[in-house]
Design an enzyme around this catalytic site. Structure first.
Site, PDB file in Angstrom:
ATOM      1  CG  HIS A 195      43.851  35.630  29.315  1.00 33.49           C
ATOM      2  ND1 HIS A 195      44.197  35.318  30.613  1.00 33.49           N
ATOM      3  CD2 HIS A 195      42.491  35.720  29.302  1.00 33.49           C
ATOM      4  CE1 HIS A 195      43.090  35.232  31.349  1.00 33.49           C
ATOM      5  NE2 HIS A 195      42.049  35.473  30.581  1.00 33.49           N
TER       6      HIS A 195
ATOM      7  CB  CYS B 238      39.455  38.405  29.365  1.00 32.68           C
ATOM      8  SG  CYS B 238      38.984  36.847  30.162  1.00 32.68           S
TER       9      CYS B 238
HETATM   10  P1  NAP Z   1      37.173  38.953  42.395  1.00 31.71           P
HETATM   11  O1  NAP Z   1      38.550  39.461  42.476  1.00 31.71           O
HETATM   12  O2  NAP Z   1      36.837  37.657  43.023  1.00 31.71           O
HETATM   13  O3  NAP Z   1      36.178  40.081  42.934  1.00 31.71           O
HETATM   14  C1  NAP Z   1      34.820  39.862  43.078  1.00 31.71           C
HETATM   15  C2  NAP Z   1      34.132  41.182  43.385  1.00 31.71           C
HETATM   16  O4  NAP Z   1      32.724  40.979  43.407  1.00 31.71           O
HETATM   17  C3  NAP Z   1      34.523  41.753  44.745  1.00 31.71           C
HETATM   18  O5  NAP Z   1      34.548  43.145  44.678  1.00 31.71           O
HETATM   19  C4  NAP Z   1      33.362  41.268  45.602  1.00 31.71           C
HETATM   20  O6  NAP Z   1      33.144  42.065  46.766  1.00 31.71           O
HETATM   21  C5  NAP Z   1      32.212  41.443  44.648  1.00 31.71           C
HETATM   22  N1  NAP Z   1      31.065  40.672  45.095  1.00 31.71           N
HETATM   23  C6  NAP Z   1      31.006  39.359  45.387  1.00 31.71           C
HETATM   24  N2  NAP Z   1      29.796  39.019  45.837  1.00 31.71           N
HETATM   25  C7  NAP Z   1      29.064  40.151  45.856  1.00 31.71           C
HETATM   26  C8  NAP Z   1      27.729  40.472  46.232  1.00 31.71           C
HETATM   27  N3  NAP Z   1      26.901  39.544  46.713  1.00 31.71           N
HETATM   28  N4  NAP Z   1      27.310  41.755  46.101  1.00 31.71           N
HETATM   29  C9  NAP Z   1      28.151  42.707  45.632  1.00 31.71           C
HETATM   30  N5  NAP Z   1      29.412  42.462  45.270  1.00 31.71           N
HETATM   31  C10 NAP Z   1      29.867  41.207  45.376  1.00 31.71           C
HETATM   32  O7  NAP Z   1      36.717  38.783  40.884  1.00 31.71           O
HETATM   33  P2  NAP Z   1      37.119  39.639  39.590  1.00 31.71           P
HETATM   34  O8  NAP Z   1      38.225  38.970  38.885  1.00 31.71           O
HETATM   35  O9  NAP Z   1      37.260  41.069  39.944  1.00 31.71           O
HETATM   36  O10 NAP Z   1      35.851  39.399  38.655  1.00 31.71           O
HETATM   37  C11 NAP Z   1      34.567  39.860  38.985  1.00 31.71           C
HETATM   38  C12 NAP Z   1      33.627  39.582  37.817  1.00 31.71           C
HETATM   39  O11 NAP Z   1      34.028  40.353  36.704  1.00 31.71           O
HETATM   40  C13 NAP Z   1      33.619  38.140  37.297  1.00 31.71           C
HETATM   41  O12 NAP Z   1      32.772  37.308  38.029  1.00 31.71           O
HETATM   42  C14 NAP Z   1      33.165  38.326  35.874  1.00 31.71           C
HETATM   43  O13 NAP Z   1      31.758  38.423  35.839  1.00 31.71           O
HETATM   44  C15 NAP Z   1      33.758  39.668  35.522  1.00 31.71           C
HETATM   45  N6  NAP Z   1      34.998  39.477  34.742  1.00 31.71           N
HETATM   46  C16 NAP Z   1      34.929  39.645  33.413  1.00 31.71           C
HETATM   47  C17 NAP Z   1      36.040  39.465  32.646  1.00 31.71           C
HETATM   48  C18 NAP Z   1      35.944  39.587  31.192  1.00 31.71           C
HETATM   49  O14 NAP Z   1      36.297  38.659  30.534  1.00 31.71           O
HETATM   50  N7  NAP Z   1      35.510  40.689  30.633  1.00 31.71           N
HETATM   51  C19 NAP Z   1      37.259  39.115  33.216  1.00 31.71           C
HETATM   52  C20 NAP Z   1      37.321  38.965  34.584  1.00 31.71           C
HETATM   53  C21 NAP Z   1      36.177  39.141  35.335  1.00 31.71           C
HETATM   54  P3  NAP Z   1      33.710  41.598  48.210  1.00 31.71           P
HETATM   55  O15 NAP Z   1      35.156  41.956  48.238  1.00 31.71           O
HETATM   56  O16 NAP Z   1      32.885  42.393  49.166  1.00 31.71           O
HETATM   57  O17 NAP Z   1      33.462  40.124  48.311  1.00 31.71           O
HETATM   58  N1  12T Z   2      35.281  32.081  34.171  1.00 27.89           N
HETATM   59  O1  12T Z   2      33.620  37.223  32.066  1.00 27.89           O
HETATM   60  O2  12T Z   2      37.777  32.237  34.960  1.00 27.89           O
HETATM   61  O3  12T Z   2      32.722  35.405  31.381  1.00 27.89           O
HETATM   62  O4  12T Z   2      39.064  33.369  33.613  1.00 27.89           O
HETATM   63  C1  12T Z   2      35.937  35.764  32.527  1.00 27.89           C
HETATM   64  C2  12T Z   2      37.011  35.050  33.020  1.00 27.89           C
HETATM   65  C3  12T Z   2      34.449  34.031  33.127  1.00 27.89           C
HETATM   66  C4  12T Z   2      33.599  36.000  31.984  1.00 27.89           C
HETATM   67  C5  12T Z   2      37.950  33.086  34.083  1.00 27.89           C
HETATM   68  C6  12T Z   2      35.508  33.305  33.627  1.00 27.89           C
HETATM   69  C7  12T Z   2      34.686  35.246  32.576  1.00 27.89           C
HETATM   70  C8  12T Z   2      36.798  33.827  33.567  1.00 27.89           C
END
Ligand code: NAP
Ligand code: 12T
Length: 336
Positions: free
Chosen positions: A241, A129
């Site tokens: 951010h 991000c």
């Molecule tokens: P979040 O709100 O904590 O959501 C996590 C998601 O992952 C929920 O849908 C959860 O499902 C699912 N999950 C967890 N464990 C799982 C499993 N064993 N099998 C299948 N699904 C599972 O987190 P978020 O902010 O949406 O972020 C999720 C991911 O996106 C991060 O870990 C990161 O890799 C990525 N991300 C990337 C950026 C970026 O910079 N591009 C920014 C933010 C996030 P349940 O509800 O069933 O637990």
């Molecule tokens: N730890 O996609 O915590 O690599 O803000 C994105 C956001 C990892 C990532 C955060 C993180 C990622 C966060």
């Protein structure tokens, strides 16, 4: 127009929910939506357009018949399941840190390096991000004046960590205002009324992985000639951010020229009029698609230096929107 079967992995999360909104808002040609999450959520219903869809557990077989899989369930899930989805014929756009630096995986910001999608082998990565919003603003300046070095400090919202972290900030704020004690859970220290110079894990260089992501991803997307150093900091903000960015360019770039270039740059909104107290804020950028740029001013300490303040919605442009834009690019280029 062709309709696609689209899986969203992590559909219940902060990014996944926003992905569903983006697909809907942008009228992405979804024939069938397949919401996937952990076994904890399997069987629950989730809304998409006017439908109530049943969440399935993310397992290899769930990708049978899927054309496009948008992953945002963390690095481990991506490592395990993205290859399974590709094996079953899906094109994967991955939001995690799992594959970003792999040579055969395009790392794409549509406004910056759209041509990179052409070489995909089933998997395309979304940058971090903090990198995405910085590059949307810096690429047009780089094209004009050649950036030699970037020094960036970030002020990152808790939504980057997910739904639990948003709840933690709100809960701690309420408790502290009521005079109660708080127990940190998601972060190592209290995040309400505090600032933590720590995002993702530390390594033996003393930098965090988030800081290294900004260095390496910038060089992969914009070219290896740019020196980057970063300090990434968590602040008690829900969405948006902010980044204080200092650049040194090869050729002179005045603030006026930078402002003109950025005014016509795709995905950028120049919001820069200090005399009327106009500068980008997380409260302004939250819920918006644009990268807001302001406080554009000369760095008088060197010959060719510029300072900028860059703010964007980390969950939209920083993750979900950028991912959906990559998918739109794939369709446009006949690659999906
Ligand atoms: P979040 O709100 O904590 O959501 C996590 C998601 O992952 C929920 O849908 C959860 O499902 C699912 N999950 C967890 N464990 C799982 C499993 N064993 N099998 C299948 N699904 C599972 O987190 P978020 O902010 O949406 O972020 C999720 C991911 O996106 C991060 O870990 C990161 O890799 C990525 N991300 C990337 C950026 C970026 O910079 N591009 C920014 C933010 C996030 P349940 O509800 O069933 O637990
Ligand atoms: N730890 O996609 O915590 O690599 O803000 C994105 C956001 C990892 C990532 C955060 C993180 C990622 C966060």
């Amino acid at each position: 127009m062709r309709q696609y079967t689209v899986a969203v992995v992590g559909a219940t999360g902060a990014v996944g929910q926003t992905m569903l909104n983006m697909l809907e808002e942008r009228n992405f040609p979804v024939g069938t939506l397949v919401p996937l999450a952990s076994s904890r959520s399997a069987g629950r219903q989730i809304g998409f357009k006017d439908q109530a869809l049943t969440i399935q557990e993310a397992r290899p077989e769930a990708f049978d018949g899927v054309d496009l899989a948008l992953f945002s369930a963390g690095t481990d899930i991506s490592r395990r399941l993205a290859p399974e989805a590709v094996k079953r014929g899906a094109v994967v756009v991955d939001n995690s840190n799992a594959f970003r630096m792999e040579a055969e995986v395009p790392l794409v910001v549509p406004e910056v390096n759209p041509e990179a999608v052409r070489n995909h082998q089933g998997l395309i990565a979304n940058p971090n991000c903090s990198t995405i919003q910085m590059l949307v603003a810096l690429k047009p300046l780089h094209d004009h004046a050649q950036i030699k070095r970037v020094v960036v400090s970030t002020y990152q919202a808790v939504s980057g960590t997910g739904l639990e972290a948003i709840a933690e900030l709100h809960d701690q704020s309420q408790r502290l205002l009521a005079g109660e004690k708080v127990e940190p859970k998601v972060y190592p220290y209290q995040i309400a009324f505090n600032v933590l110079p720590h995002i993702d894990t530390f390594d033996d260089t003393g930098y965090t992985l988030e800081e290294w992501k900004m260095v390496r991803e910038t060089q992969k997307v914009m070219g290896p000639g740019i020196a980057v150093t970063a300090t990434t900091v968590r602040v008690p903000v829900s969405y948006g951010h902010s980044e204080a960015v200092n650049i040194e360019t090869k050729h002179k770039l005045s603030p006026e020229t930078a402002r003109e270039i950025l005014k016509s740059a795709p995905g950028v909104l120049v919001f820069d009029d200090p005399s009327h107290l106009k500068y980008p804020l997380p409260t302004l950028a939250a819920g918006r698609d644009e990268v807001f740029v302001g406080r554009i001013r000369e760095d008088f300490s060197i010959a060719n230096g510029l300072n900028l303040w860059i703010v964007a919605d980390n969950v939209r442009k920083g993750a979900a929107l950028n991912g959906v834009q990559i998918a739109e690019l794939l369709i446009q280029d006949g690659l999906l």
